[in-house]
Design a protein around this motif. Structure first.
Motif, mmCIF file in Angstrom:
data_model
loop_
_atom_site.group_PDB
_atom_site.id
_atom_site.type_symbol
_atom_site.label_atom_id
_atom_site.label_comp_id
_atom_site.label_asym_id
_atom_site.label_seq_id
_atom_site.Cartn_x
_atom_site.Cartn_y
_atom_site.Cartn_z
ATOM 1 N N CYS B 165 0.945 -1.319 -0.215
ATOM 2 C CA CYS B 165 0.164 0.189 0.118
ATOM 3 C C CYS B 165 0.925 1.267 -0.006
ATOM 4 O O CYS B 165 0.372 2.340 -0.306
ATOM 5 N N CYS B 167 2.781 1.979 2.900
ATOM 6 C CA CYS B 167 3.369 2.179 4.213
ATOM 7 C C CYS B 167 4.823 1.696 4.280
ATOM 8 O O CYS B 167 4.998 0.569 3.782
ATOM 9 N N CYS B 227 0.611 5.142 4.339
ATOM 10 C CA CYS B 227 -0.094 5.844 3.215
ATOM 11 C C CYS B 227 -1.231 6.512 3.613
ATOM 12 O O CYS B 227 -1.722 6.282 4.642
ATOM 13 N N CYS B 230 -4.317 4.096 4.770
ATOM 14 C CA CYS B 230 -4.030 3.638 6.182
ATOM 15 C C CYS B 230 -3.844 4.582 7.247
ATOM 16 O O CYS B 230 -4.324 4.432 8.320
HETATM 17 ZN ZN LIG Z 1 -0.870 1.562 4.153
#
Ligand SMILES: [Zn+2]
Ligand SMILES: [Zn+2]
Lengths: 347, 252
Positions: B165, B167, B227, B230
């Motif tokens: 994602c 992160c 991200c 998140c």
């Molecule tokens: Zn993320």
């Protein structure tokens, strides 16, 4: 005299190495059965097929070693008391019988009685998960059909009780030598129950957390003396148990690496070990890179434990011994050291 | 910076995997560099969409993939392998370690099958790893937690992670430290983890602890640059707290 019962991860390569390490000391090897049928309270990695088991039984027998299949789920979820369940177990045990399995390990009294009646050629070991810790309970299981009883590890350092159980029954008695579980652990029943479901037939719980394992590791960091009061038996102390009539000594560790298992086998067959005792203990796996418990420093402690009344709260002997524990620090950096526990906490 | 390299390495590995297997459903969901308490360091890629038979068919290619991945991040592996999901025929992760001396003994022998559900690609002497700072990050946090708790608190593992994602972050698996001890020293812990993160090229937007479910015992401590998606999740935790998570710092 063959006296060792050794954990076997389940693949042929492992069996060969175990046999080579333990030779004529090995009485039996034990490995997990099919998780889809009865299950087991320990997680096992690979599951051998019927053909694998047959081949391994033959190999074990050729080396004078018995094969014990572990079916020691602590909870069968009532399946055993249904006609379908009973038939399933009967079908599975017949397969084990046909391929020449010598013994099974079970924790459920119903299975002890059923197997004794329906499969007289299969010897029955009562699992330590049946928590046999008194002469009376041992007698019950012997009457149900047990050939061997693996005693509750909570009495491993309780000689009067061990001697009374020996007096009370004729069946073989087995002690688990290298489990590092907390003495009188509050999580023990619940944890085995959880593992029995997690490693048993579907539906298996999809866990987000392993509360018991993580909680008990934290308890031991808080109270390192729990590493010492635990029920393990040092290789040097096995003779004390032979002297009171214990027949078989079980090395735990089905989920460990093969070299880890053979290292334990070598320590116990040579009856001496000069390293970190935690390296030999199953179930404290994650702590052996934190603590160094010098086995040599525990020489002679068995004499105290033989007569200890197990009132830890007022005794303090194991707590005092915990000052021998060392702590790993700065691992694999230029400053790596082993420091006394007292550098970090009041001992 | 190592974290950017890790992000790039994850997508490159994923691309190579998809090209190799022709599978659009094959992903590298997360890639990590880790240090363990024994002294092992290594690189991991968590894989989705491959089965045991794929591992057998692409054995040599997967070996090269994970070893290139590891070497590019400065870790020269002495062992590499595929780990299957427990009791299943699905691949869980590809992994390469620069082994510590005691793990070397455990992985050796048994015809390359130290555990039954591990497919060992290779085991040899490896080489001198270039990225060893992570060992210092692990023990640095451990010593701080020991001072705070006045007991031998334990950092079992320290990871730098990069997720699909976007992160990135650092995370430590810990034992023997409790929520109130962390709370009393939150500032110091946030500062320490922020400094460590910056050393690897991460500016954390959230720092948090996770608990052993239902207890005050801490199971993990993390600092993460989230991200966008998140970030929303962590914002929601401020409204409806997650019972096993305590946020020590959240960048507004
Ligand atoms: Zn993320
Ligand atoms: Zn290691």
């Amino acid at each position: 005299m063959r006296w060792l019962s050794v954990a076997h991860p389940g693949h042929m390569e492992a069996l060969k190495e175990i046999v080579e390490a333990g030779g004529s000391n090995i009485y039996e090897v034990y490995t997990g059965g099919s998780p889809d049928c009865i299950g087991t309270a320990r997680s096992g990695l690979g599951t051998p097929t019927t053909e694998d088991i047959r081949e391994q039984v033959d190999y074990a027998h050729a080396n004078g070693i018995r094969m014990n299949i572990v079916l020691n789920s602590a909870c069968l979820g009532g399946r055993h008391l249904t006609r379908d369940g009973h038939n399933l177990y009967r079908w599975y045990l017949k397969i084990l019988n046909d391929v020449g399995v010598d013994a099974v390990t079970v924790a459920e009294p119903f299975l002890v009685e059923m197997i004794a009646k329906e499969f007289p050629d299969i010897a029955i070991t009562v699992s330590c998960i049946a928590f046999v810790a008194s002469p009376q309970k041992a007698i019950y299981y012997e009457e149900l059909g047990a050939d061997t009883i693996a005693l509750d590890i909570n009495i491993n350092k309780n000689f009067p009780v061990l001697e009374n159980i020996r007096d009370a029954v004729d069946c073989k008695l087995k002690l688990l030598v290298n489990e590092g579980c907390i003495f009188d652990c509050p999580f023990r029943y619940a944890h085995f129950n959880l593992l029995s479901h997690a490693n048993g037939p579907e539906p298996r719980p999809l866990l987000n957390y392993e509360y018991y394992q993580q909680r008990c590791a934290s308890m031991r960091v808080e109270h390192p003396e729990l590493l010492i009061s635990s029920g393990w038996i040092r290789p040097e102390d096995v003779k004390e148990y032979e002297a009171i009539g214990i027949d078989i000594f079980k090395i735990s560790g089905r989920i460990q690496s093969v070299n880890w298992i053979t290292n334990c086998v070598k320590a116990y067959t040579s009856r001496e070990y000069h390293g970190n005792l935690l390296e030999l203990l199953d179930s404290t796996r994650e702590l052996r890179r934190l603590f160094y418990l010098p086995n040599d420093a525990l020489e002679g402690a068995i004499e105290k434990w033989k007569t200890c009344d197990k009132n830890c709260y007022r005794c303090g002997y194991c707590k005092k011994l915990s000052s021998e524990i060392l702590v790993y620090s700065e691992r694999r950096t230029p400053d790596e050291t082993l420091k006394p526990l007292s550098d970090y906490m009041v001992v | 910076m190592i974290t950017q390299e890790l992000l790039d390495a994850r997508s490159k590995l994923e691309e190579r995997l998809q090209k190799l297997t022709g599978g659009a459903g094959v992903f590298a969901s997360e890639s990590d560099i880790f240090a363990m308490s024994c002294g092992c360091i290594g690189a991991i890629s968590y894989i989705q969409g491959l089965q045991l038979e794929d591992v057998e068919v692409y054995h040599d290619e997967l070996k090269n993939l994970i070893e290139d991945f590891s070497r590019n991040l400065g870790i020269f592996p002495s062992v590499s392998y595929a780990q299957m999901k427990p009791g299943k025929f699905d691949l869980e992760r590809l992994q390469a370690h620069d082994l510590c001396d005691s793990c070397k003994k455990e992985y050796a022998g048994c015809g390359g099958k130290p555990w039954p559900d591990m497919i060992l690609f290779k085991m040899d002497e490896g080489g001198e790893s270039a990225f060893t700072d992570i060992l210092r990050f692990r023990s640095g946090l451990e010593e701080l937690l020991r001072v705070i708790s006045k007991r031998p608190a334990y950092v079992m593992q320290f990871n730098i992670f990069a997720r699909i994602c976007g992160c990135v972050g650092v995370t430590a698996v810990v034992r023997g430290i409790f929520g109130d001890e962390i709370q009393r020293n939150a500032e110091e812990i946030v500062e320490h983890l922020t400094r460590t993160s910056e050393e690897v090229g991460i500016e954390p937007t959230v720092v948090y602890t996770t608990f052993v479910h239902g207890t005050e015992a801490v199971a993990g401590i993390s600092a993460q640059a989230t991200c966008k998606a998140c970030r929303t999740t962590y914002e929601e935790y401020e409204v409806i707290p997650r019972p096993d998570l305590d946020i020590l710092y959240f960048e507004k």
